[in-house]
Scaffold this motif. Sequence first.
Motif, PDB file in Angstrom:
ATOM      1  N   ALA A  41      46.569 -41.946 -11.846  1.00  0.00           N
ATOM      2  CA  ALA A  41      45.254 -40.900 -12.075  1.00  0.00           C
ATOM      3  C   ALA A  41      44.992 -40.890 -13.571  1.00  0.00           C
ATOM      4  CB  ALA A  41      45.732 -39.478 -11.579  1.00  0.00           C
ATOM      5  N   PRO A  42      43.766 -40.683 -13.623  1.00  0.00           N
ATOM      6  CA  PRO A  42      43.378 -40.795 -15.124  1.00  0.00           C
ATOM      7  C   PRO A  42      43.509 -39.222 -15.639  1.00  0.00           C
ATOM      8  CG  PRO A  42      41.378 -40.559 -13.992  1.00  0.00           C
ATOM      9  CD  PRO A  42      42.599 -41.321 -12.867  1.00  0.00           C
ATOM     10  N   ARG A  43      43.287 -39.193 -17.133  1.00  0.00           N
ATOM     11  CA  ARG A  43      43.226 -37.613 -17.392  1.00  0.00           C
ATOM     12  C   ARG A  43      41.657 -37.054 -17.103  1.00  0.00           C
ATOM     13  NH1 ARG A  43      44.600 -35.818 -23.691  1.00  0.00           N
ATOM     14  NH2 ARG A  43      43.240 -33.877 -23.486  1.00  0.00           N
ATOM     15  N   PHE A  44      41.814 -35.803 -16.672  1.00  0.00           N
ATOM     16  CA  PHE A  44      40.491 -35.209 -16.355  1.00  0.00           C
ATOM     17  C   PHE A  44      40.290 -33.893 -17.146  1.00  0.00           C
ATOM     18  CE2 PHE A  44      41.376 -37.660 -12.258  1.00  0.00           C
ATOM     19  CZ  PHE A  44      40.271 -37.846 -12.018  1.00  0.00           C
ATOM     20  N   ASP A  45      39.168 -33.552 -17.590  1.00  0.00           N
ATOM     21  CA  ASP A  45      38.899 -32.339 -18.045  1.00  0.00           C
ATOM     22  C   ASP A  45      38.867 -31.386 -17.001  1.00  0.00           C
ATOM     23  OD1 ASP A  45      38.751 -33.167 -20.620  1.00  0.00           O
ATOM     24  OD2 ASP A  45      36.631 -32.939 -20.898  1.00  0.00           O
ATOM     25  N   VAL A  46      39.087 -30.194 -16.947  1.00  0.00           N
ATOM     26  CA  VAL A  46      38.905 -29.153 -16.052  1.00  0.00           C
ATOM     27  C   VAL A  46      37.810 -28.075 -16.590  1.00  0.00           C
ATOM     28  CG1 VAL A  46      40.084 -27.335 -15.036  1.00  0.00           C
ATOM     29  CG2 VAL A  46      41.419 -29.228 -15.739  1.00  0.00           C
ATOM     30  N   LEU A  47      36.910 -28.356 -15.317  1.00  0.00           N
ATOM     31  CA  LEU A  47      35.702 -27.363 -15.476  1.00  0.00           C
ATOM     32  C   LEU A  47      35.870 -26.394 -14.578  1.00  0.00           C
ATOM     33  CD1 LEU A  47      32.855 -29.926 -15.781  1.00  0.00           C
ATOM     34  CD2 LEU A  47      34.540 -29.026 -17.693  1.00  0.00           C
ATOM     35  N   ARG A  81      30.298 -18.982  -0.886  1.00  0.00           N
ATOM     36  CA  ARG A  81      31.764 -18.878  -0.995  1.00  0.00           C
ATOM     37  C   ARG A  81      32.258 -17.560  -1.332  1.00  0.00           C
ATOM     38  NH1 ARG A  81      33.877 -22.896   1.538  1.00  0.00           N
ATOM     39  NH2 ARG A  81      35.806 -21.663   0.914  1.00  0.00           N
ATOM     40  N   SER A  82      33.284 -17.181  -0.902  1.00  0.00           N
ATOM     41  CA  SER A  82      33.807 -15.751  -1.003  1.00  0.00           C
ATOM     42  C   SER A  82      34.716 -15.822  -2.422  1.00  0.00           C
ATOM     43  CB  SER A  82      34.514 -15.277   0.064  1.00  0.00           C
ATOM     44  OG  SER A  82      35.488 -16.009   0.442  1.00  0.00           O
ATOM     45  N   GLU A  83      35.237 -16.812  -2.811  1.00  0.00           N
ATOM     46  CA  GLU A  83      36.198 -17.104  -3.895  1.00  0.00           C
ATOM     47  C   GLU A  83      35.335 -16.306  -5.286  1.00  0.00           C
ATOM     48  OE1 GLU A  83      37.268 -19.842  -0.751  1.00  0.00           O
ATOM     49  OE2 GLU A  83      35.414 -19.693  -1.987  1.00  0.00           O
ATOM     50  N   GLN A  84      36.262 -16.199  -6.270  1.00  0.00           N
ATOM     51  CA  GLN A  84      35.842 -15.665  -7.645  1.00  0.00           C
ATOM     52  C   GLN A  84      35.069 -16.663  -8.445  1.00  0.00           C
ATOM     53  OE1 GLN A  84      38.849 -13.500  -9.447  1.00  0.00           O
ATOM     54  NE2 GLN A  84      39.356 -12.254  -7.561  1.00  0.00           N
ATOM     55  N   ARG A  85      35.678 -17.863  -8.154  1.00  0.00           N
ATOM     56  CA  ARG A  85      35.272 -18.844  -9.114  1.00  0.00           C
ATOM     57  C   ARG A  85      35.631 -20.244  -8.409  1.00  0.00           C
ATOM     58  NH1 ARG A  85      40.652 -18.919 -13.296  1.00  0.00           N
ATOM     59  NH2 ARG A  85      42.049 -19.499 -11.552  1.00  0.00           N
ATOM     60  N   ALA A  86      35.031 -21.274  -8.986  1.00  0.00           N
ATOM     61  CA  ALA A  86      35.336 -22.919  -8.452  1.00  0.00           C
ATOM     62  C   ALA A  86      35.863 -23.595  -9.521  1.00  0.00           C
ATOM     63  CB  ALA A  86      33.843 -23.328  -8.037  1.00  0.00           C
ATOM     64  N   THR A  87      36.621 -24.580  -9.598  1.00  0.00           N
ATOM     65  CA  THR A  87      37.144 -25.680 -10.227  1.00  0.00           C
ATOM     66  C   THR A  87      36.893 -27.090  -9.902  1.00  0.00           C
ATOM     67  OG1 THR A  87      38.906 -26.267 -11.759  1.00  0.00           O
ATOM     68  CG2 THR A  87      39.380 -25.585  -9.298  1.00  0.00           C
ATOM     69  N   ALA A 144      27.905 -37.486 -15.175  1.00  0.00           N
ATOM     70  CA  ALA A 144      28.301 -36.348 -14.470  1.00  0.00           C
ATOM     71  C   ALA A 144      28.791 -35.189 -15.137  1.00  0.00           C
ATOM     72  CB  ALA A 144      29.582 -36.671 -13.446  1.00  0.00           C
ATOM     73  N   TYR A 145      29.397 -35.121 -16.363  1.00  0.00           N
ATOM     74  CA  TYR A 145      29.781 -34.142 -17.018  1.00  0.00           C
ATOM     75  C   TYR A 145      28.428 -33.547 -17.453  1.00  0.00           C
ATOM     76  CZ  TYR A 145      33.555 -32.129 -20.085  1.00  0.00           C
ATOM     77  OH  TYR A 145      34.476 -31.699 -20.378  1.00  0.00           O
ATOM     78  N   ALA A 146      27.365 -34.129 -17.794  1.00  0.00           N
ATOM     79  CA  ALA A 146      26.128 -33.486 -18.463  1.00  0.00           C
ATOM     80  C   ALA A 146      25.417 -32.745 -17.184  1.00  0.00           C
ATOM     81  CB  ALA A 146      25.124 -34.583 -18.856  1.00  0.00           C
ATOM     82  N   ARG A 147      25.498 -33.106 -16.200  1.00  0.00           N
ATOM     83  CA  ARG A 147      25.117 -32.545 -15.144  1.00  0.00           C
ATOM     84  C   ARG A 147      25.669 -31.216 -14.713  1.00  0.00           C
ATOM     85  NH1 ARG A 147      23.454 -37.747 -12.638  1.00  0.00           N
ATOM     86  NH2 ARG A 147      21.011 -37.635 -12.865  1.00  0.00           N
ATOM     87  N   TYR A 148      27.164 -31.402 -14.706  1.00  0.00           N
ATOM     88  CA  TYR A 148      27.942 -29.962 -14.282  1.00  0.00           C
ATOM     89  C   TYR A 148      27.799 -29.172 -15.448  1.00  0.00           C
ATOM     90  CZ  TYR A 148      30.774 -33.137 -11.277  1.00  0.00           C
ATOM     91  OH  TYR A 148      31.159 -33.854  -9.959  1.00  0.00           O
ATOM     92  N   ARG A 149      27.508 -29.448 -16.635  1.00  0.00           N
ATOM     93  CA  ARG A 149      27.310 -28.417 -17.599  1.00  0.00           C
ATOM     94  C   ARG A 149      25.857 -27.911 -17.568  1.00  0.00           C
ATOM     95  NH1 ARG A 149      30.396 -27.833 -22.298  1.00  0.00           N
ATOM     96  NH2 ARG A 149      32.124 -29.433 -22.396  1.00  0.00           N
ATOM     97  N   LYS A 150      24.951 -28.791 -17.133  1.00  0.00           N
ATOM     98  CA  LYS A 150      23.429 -28.095 -16.743  1.00  0.00           C
ATOM     99  C   LYS A 150      23.585 -27.150 -15.645  1.00  0.00           C
ATOM    100  CE  LYS A 150      18.985 -29.854 -15.765  1.00  0.00           C
ATOM    101  NZ  LYS A 150      17.963 -30.803 -15.314  1.00  0.00           N
ATOM    102  N   TRP A 151      24.444 -27.518 -14.637  1.00  0.00           N
ATOM    103  CA  TRP A 151      24.627 -26.492 -13.640  1.00  0.00           C
ATOM    104  C   TRP A 151      25.532 -25.311 -13.699  1.00  0.00           C
ATOM    105  CZ3 TRP A 151      26.130 -31.056  -9.657  1.00  0.00           C
ATOM    106  CH2 TRP A 151      24.972 -31.907  -9.797  1.00  0.00           C
ATOM    107  N   GLY A 152      25.966 -24.914 -15.063  1.00  0.00           N
ATOM    108  CA  GLY A 152      26.733 -23.805 -15.340  1.00  0.00           C
ATOM    109  C   GLY A 152      28.309 -23.894 -15.554  1.00  0.00           C
ATOM    110  N   TRP A 153      28.670 -25.078 -15.379  1.00  0.00           N
ATOM    111  CA  TRP A 153      30.171 -25.519 -15.449  1.00  0.00           C
ATOM    112  C   TRP A 153      30.533 -25.296 -17.055  1.00  0.00           C
ATOM    113  CZ3 TRP A 153      33.523 -26.041 -11.054  1.00  0.00           C
ATOM    114  CH2 TRP A 153      32.637 -26.136  -9.811  1.00  0.00           C
ATOM    115  N   TYR A 154      31.867 -24.942 -17.313  1.00  0.00           N
ATOM    116  CA  TYR A 154      32.234 -25.136 -18.337  1.00  0.00           C
ATOM    117  C   TYR A 154      33.799 -25.341 -18.501  1.00  0.00           C
ATOM    118  CZ  TYR A 154      33.920 -20.521 -16.709  1.00  0.00           C
ATOM    119  OH  TYR A 154      34.581 -19.476 -16.308  1.00  0.00           O
ATOM    120  N   ARG A 155      34.223 -26.186 -19.423  1.00  0.00           N
ATOM    121  CA  ARG A 155      35.384 -26.698 -19.619  1.00  0.00           C
ATOM    122  C   ARG A 155      36.486 -25.806 -20.224  1.00  0.00           C
ATOM    123  NH1 ARG A 155      38.887 -31.284 -22.484  1.00  0.00           N
ATOM    124  NH2 ARG A 155      40.276 -30.053 -23.597  1.00  0.00           N
TER     125      ARG A 155
END
Length: 185
Positions: free
Chosen positions: A173-179, A135-141, A151-162
């Motif tokens: 729609a439920p409330r979501f954390d943005v990573l 991907r050419s973008e600077q970041r992903a969300t 899922a949350y634990a996996r995302y954190r392990k893969w380098g995602w942060y809240r």
Amino acid sequence: MTFEHFTAAQARDLRRTVEDIYRRSYTDAIASGDPFDSPAEFMRRFDAYTDPARDRTFELVVAYVDGVPAGQSWGWPLPPGAAWWNGLRLDDGDHEEFTAETGDRTFALSEIMVCAEHTGRGLARALHDELLRGRSEQRATLLVEPDNERAYARYRKWGWYRVGWLRPSWEDAPRFDVLMHDLPL
């Protein structure tokens, strides 16, 4: 395991496959009876993501195991003024600066799903990496339900942060954390 990449137009032609993967991946969520998780509502959102009237570069990745669809992931670069950020509550930082999009700043990873019979084999991570690689973008969300511990634990392990939370404008729609994740991987 093999992967195929599809544009929005190609993804629309795979609508039945997309729904089948959803049904085989989200069996518990569908069984819960939550209107947001119903297959009809999920496909309504999918149709909106791939709507030809939208100006976005949608990308779908389908994973195949022995030639059978086993999972999928998709996303798109956020355009200027992206509705993705509507309702965002940042934990820290300048909201205006954080949400300023150029069309090539942020990639929105909207979905990763693996059919129940293929979970626990690294397919979710492989789909994640396949979609984000190069991907050419600077970041992903991405958005994750705070109580989806697996899922949350996996995302954190893969380098995602809240960075905060939001509730999308989709009905029920439920409330979501943005990573967030810095790119390239």
